[in-house]
Design an enzyme around this catalytic site. Structure first.
Site, PDB file in Angstrom:
ATOM      1  N   SER A 114      36.413  50.799  51.946  1.00 25.11           N
ATOM      2  CA  SER A 114      36.873  49.443  52.765  1.00 25.11           C
ATOM      3  C   SER A 114      37.211  50.052  53.969  1.00 25.11           C
ATOM      4  CB  SER A 114      38.357  49.339  51.867  1.00 25.11           C
ATOM      5  OG  SER A 114      38.772  48.240  52.751  1.00 25.11           O
ATOM      6  N   TYR A 137      35.832  44.460  57.073  1.00 28.11           N
ATOM      7  CA  TYR A 137      36.752  43.423  57.238  1.00 28.11           C
ATOM      8  C   TYR A 137      36.590  43.252  58.888  1.00 28.11           C
ATOM      9  CZ  TYR A 137      38.952  42.944  52.877  1.00 28.11           C
ATOM     10  OH  TYR A 137      39.252  42.636  51.481  1.00 28.11           O
ATOM     11  N   THR A 163      32.918  41.367  53.620  1.00 30.24           N
ATOM     12  CA  THR A 163      33.680  40.645  52.976  1.00 30.24           C
ATOM     13  C   THR A 163      33.991  39.345  53.363  1.00 30.24           C
ATOM     14  OG1 THR A 163      34.471  42.671  51.640  1.00 30.24           O
ATOM     15  CG2 THR A 163      35.872  40.859  51.369  1.00 30.24           C
ATOM     16  N   LYS A 231      29.900  39.492  50.454  1.00 30.38           N
ATOM     17  CA  LYS A 231      30.696  39.835  49.368  1.00 30.38           C
ATOM     18  C   LYS A 231      31.631  38.704  49.082  1.00 30.38           C
ATOM     19  CE  LYS A 231      33.722  43.170  46.868  1.00 30.38           C
ATOM     20  NZ  LYS A 231      35.047  42.447  47.096  1.00 30.38           N
ATOM     21  N   HIS A 255      36.833  38.277  44.396  1.00 31.11           N
ATOM     22  CA  HIS A 255      37.799  39.113  44.498  1.00 31.11           C
ATOM     23  C   HIS A 255      38.890  39.517  43.442  1.00 31.11           C
ATOM     24  CE1 HIS A 255      38.846  40.793  48.514  1.00 31.11           C
ATOM     25  NE2 HIS A 255      39.712  41.273  48.121  1.00 31.11           N
TER      26      HIS A 255
END
Lengths: 367, 367, 367, 367
Positions: A114, A137, A163, A231, A255
């Site tokens: 992440s 992100y 995402t 995603k 999620h």
């Protein structure tokens, strides 16, 4: 307590959850377990797998060593399982993403790291020898997004996962009730390395994200040669548009029920998306995987691989890298067993004829 | 405790389970009860019968003595019930398969004796006067399979049941949790008589089986003149191929939920298989039979007979041969009662018009 | 305990069950409550009503005094409710069928008196001033059936209800477990008056019945001018054949779940039967009525009236005639309330547009 | 106990119910919570929302400040929520409708004030500066109805809501069991101002209402220029007739399950009504709204706005005006969050493609 002896007694993934609950404090426990609102989608993600029956075939002369390896977007994996990107893993274990990445490497599976990792991505990549996929992100500006992508590429990421279902903070009632707050020793190392985060970790450990548009996706597509996955897709129309925007794959996901209470369960959305995509790009899914049976059902319904979330975090909490490895070992054993019992010699053989919707077909011959 | 008085107080098959639980140790209890994984298919096998309603007809002038006898593959039975093959019965009672076979003979039903029996098959056949059917697991080589078939024929088996859904050991979480291990006094007498097992019973009492192919089935078909049944079929396509391979019958079964958690319930698969076979070979079923009502539903949905598993093992545990006889007596009483209440004078009259799927048909006349 | 004050506190029919449980011994309680086998049909009879929604209409200008009276087979009733025939009521209250018949007469509803009544039918008829309907069980021979019908006609019965779903004793596990046996003060007065029963009441209080045929029904039809109803019909084909045999009505019933565990719920069968009959004869139903809402749903689905079973027995147990009257008063209040809220001024207006099957219609406008 | 601190701890609408339960006596608690009969429709109203999944879309570039304001019948509201008319609010809090109206005004939502209000409507209108909508119950005569409408118009009501599903008192078993009776300090101020109520509040606080007809509706329509809504519609045919009678809107409602046990759930009826109306008049709904997710589902299924009932009464009980404001603040936060997570920038974008019926779509690609 000898952790090794203990791990051997954990016979199912939910056993790891119980073990994890025993070592985490109430807040972290709630943070990992809880979803948005009433946790309805959290529960439905799992329960929806029960609505699908497996239809084993016989006399298929399967070996005791079915093949579980797959190649997704050029990345060879020892089984069709990736480790989903999660928030700073220092919450759960001192070794954080280093432990997870080493375990993934040892197991031959791909970690998706992440943007919010505790350890900076380049360090994770270096420590585990192989960088895995990088989850993006979007923070602050296109310049920052570009810098983030550049960092991922430089560090050796082999795919970029954007995402798109968590731009906005969610109402996590479960965690709120438990009074969860991010402990002081947790940081956002990758964001700090990028200069996106400076000074103290903000209260609530929430840094505002950008809400991406389809135009942004095109821009990201043009910005990188890495395989690109989106995603958080739950609808056929969105999946088609991802395809049209140059995505190499979609990850069907709600999620883990953490963003929108009442969102359609992952495995329900999977059928819709897989039918639309029809092999034109990779289809992955997460949200609700709790056993090898679930993995096999997802693949039979059209997924190329699944992403594991909470279960590996349970392993991480319990015993760091060793715990994650134990989770993956168990999951592999369950996938292999399911294939053998199903009469499939290879995960790549899985298809819709191996599943049936519960409720249909009973008493078909009645008046 | 006077066992005879006790048996009279057992009014349903589940009552026998409770009585059995009281005499078995935790491990054996879990071994008998438990299935694969989360036991989902174990539970669904039974629950699926509840989705089927019976549709009694009236003024059919039924007698108080409805006929329950059937002839399946030339074998006349006093009721459409066979005793499913199970693992070494010495686990549950000293008299093991001898008790079961004598009870079956007394009740006029057919025992299907497992290759894994504790008592060698020829001894069982001799003791009970009639050999019953022989269930074949494939071990080591075609030579050993051939020797096994020869032994079964010589001992007087009247049919050969090839089990095809248990080539690979299953993940029996329930039994693992209970710490089940096969006690030292349990043996595999038939395998020992055949020379397949030599020396000590292996740890876990599991001897690796061969995984059969369709070609193997053809070879077995050519090897014996006995009626041949394939046990473990859950799909129409597999049933048709059994037929094409010369099988005289299929047994719809998910091995009582003991092999693959999430496998389609037996009674759900039955409708699919019976529709495909359409009378061209015998169709039996097991997995989930817990009452005479269940037997009648299975026959109405197309089964020629059912195989009883756990329930007779409960009887065996409680009171040996006498216990098995009590179970069969109760089951016969329930079948007869169901026929009488249904307005059927004979099990051979049963057909799809006697059943309806729950959920369908309510409020049919609504706006 | 002042029973009158007590009755006023009973706000629903199930409240009467609780009150009845408090006064009956365990055996009688189980006898009244219990059904065949696992009580699955007992429960489903009630639960199936929950699958049906009511669709109230508005601005229908209904009065506060909706009409509930109906005429069924020439018999005018103050509401569409009859008292179902039940076994000797001396089990529950000293005044037995006398109490029930007086309560029915006071409430303007029709009691259906069983051949198995404790008090001889002629005495019941005399005591209540109006004989009600007579329910026929067939015992011993056609001569005895003829004598029974003659007795019913002579005593003034206004209809003959032939029960066809209880020729054979059922497996009442619930009552068996409770050790129910008929107390010594209970008798079969009508059978004794007919000379069918002589000497002591047999053990189990069960006298073997004849199993009637369609030919018997034709013979009975020819034997009486009374309106003839067949009770226990659950299938369209049987209903049609009743019609063809000259029946004036059918009573859709599974005997309150007391005969065949797994039999289709009454209200499910009702739709099928009502659609087939299509007004050509009377259609009544019982099995599962526990409120005025249930009565209205049954009428909307095609019943001309319902028969109440256990609920009036609860009232009888609690306070004899007064208890039955309290049950009927409550039920009437509930029926009237349901009509008012539904926008129906008269039970005769009820039809299928007032109901919808649960599950259908939600989210109809979705993608 | 500091109420302000307390309100901040209430994270969901049901949390307010628990807080309200702690301050109300048993009778009032039961009065607010309970419905008709077995409370089946009360429960189903809420549960039916769980049968609908949300289908979020991604990359829609939503802002953190989605628009929630709507204009319904010329009335601009800050979110698509009105406060449903309820019985005299003095039951729950000293400030009664004054508190509610001030809270509504502060939140920018519309209160619908009941004819049965404790505080006379003109006083409420004056206190809050804006009168809101007026809900009409018909009492005594057309003259009284006319006077009531005149009073509402004079006081500044901006719409007239005619409730048509509560002409007759209901069987509220839940409240009866709790021994609810209206406390002496509660009055019907509006009725008293109109001279409809004189002297003491009648026992049970129930004044008989008129049962309106379609003709009455036409008369009311002709009598006022205010936008006219009919509240309590559950069927397409009734909705169409409202439209034909000149109504400007319908409110789909089963009165929160308080009138007819077994009535179709609000959200089920909504689909039917919205499809019939097809935008030709406003469609509102109530009955079962317990979260912002529910509001969004209702709008996606065709509602223009929803009416909130019990939840704001919980807030009123707990902390008067401040409590109602807290409820509305939470609901707004939930609506905004749901829109953000759903990928909708504006409640006016909501439509059927955002929802799917649970159960449909799973395993769509199976054999």
């Amino acid at each position: 307590m000898d952790p090794v002896r203990n791990l051997a007694e954990l016979l199912t993934l939910p056993d790891f959850e119980a073990a994890s609950d025993a070592v985490l404090d109430q807040g972290c426990r709630a943070y990992v377990a809880g979803g948005a609102g009433t946790d309805r989608t959290v529960r439905a993600n799992i329960a929806a797998f029960d609505d699908i029956w497996l239809r084993p075939r016989v006399l298929a002369s399967t070996t005791t060593e079915p093949r579980t390896d797959v190649t997704v977007l050029g990345h060879h994996m020892s089984m069709p399982v990736l480790l989903a990107p999660t928030s700073p893993q220092r919450l759960l274990h001192e070794d954080a993403e280093i432990a997870t990445s080493l375990a993934a490497e040892a197991a031959g599976v791909v970690p998706v790291v992440s943007t919010d990792s505790h350890v900076p991505f380049p360090e994770i990549a270096k420590a585990s020898g192989r960088a895995g996929w990088f989850q993006l992100y979007a923070y602050r500006s296109r310049d920052d997004i570009a810098a983030t992508i550049d960092m991922a590429e430089t560090a050796g990421a082999s795919a970029l996962v954007v995402t798109v279902d968590a731009s906005h903070a969610a109402l996590r009632v479960h965690a709120q009730r438990a009074g969860f707050s991010t402990p002081g020793h947790v940081d956002f190392g990758t964001l700090r390395a990028l200069g996106i985060l400076e000074g103290e970790v903000p209260a609530g450990a929430r840094i505002d994200r950008l809400s991406l548009s389809w135009e942004d996706l095109l821009w990201i597509r043009a910005r990188t040669r890495l395989p690109l996955l989106v995603k958080g897709v739950l609808r056929a129309d969105d999946a088609r548009r991802c395809l049209d925007s140059g995505a190499d794959g979609v990850i069907v996901s709600n999620h883990g029920g953490r963003q929108l209470d009442g969102a359609v369960p992952g495995v329900v959305a999977l059928s819709e998306v897989a039918a639309e995509v029809d092999g034109r790009c990779a289809v992955l899914m997460d949200s609700g995987i709790r056993s090898g049976v679930h993995v096999v059902k997802a693949l039979a319904l059209g997924a190329d691989a699944v992403c594991l979330g909470r279960p590996y975090l349970w392993g991480l909490s319990v015993a760091g890298r060793e715990g994650v490895e134990a989770v993956l070992r168990l999951l592999r054993r369950e996938i292999e067993d399911t294939l053998r019992q199903l009469g499939a010699a290879d995960v790549n053989e899985l298809g819709p004829h191996f599943v049936a919707k519960a409720g249909a077909g009973a008493a078909a011959g009645t008046a």
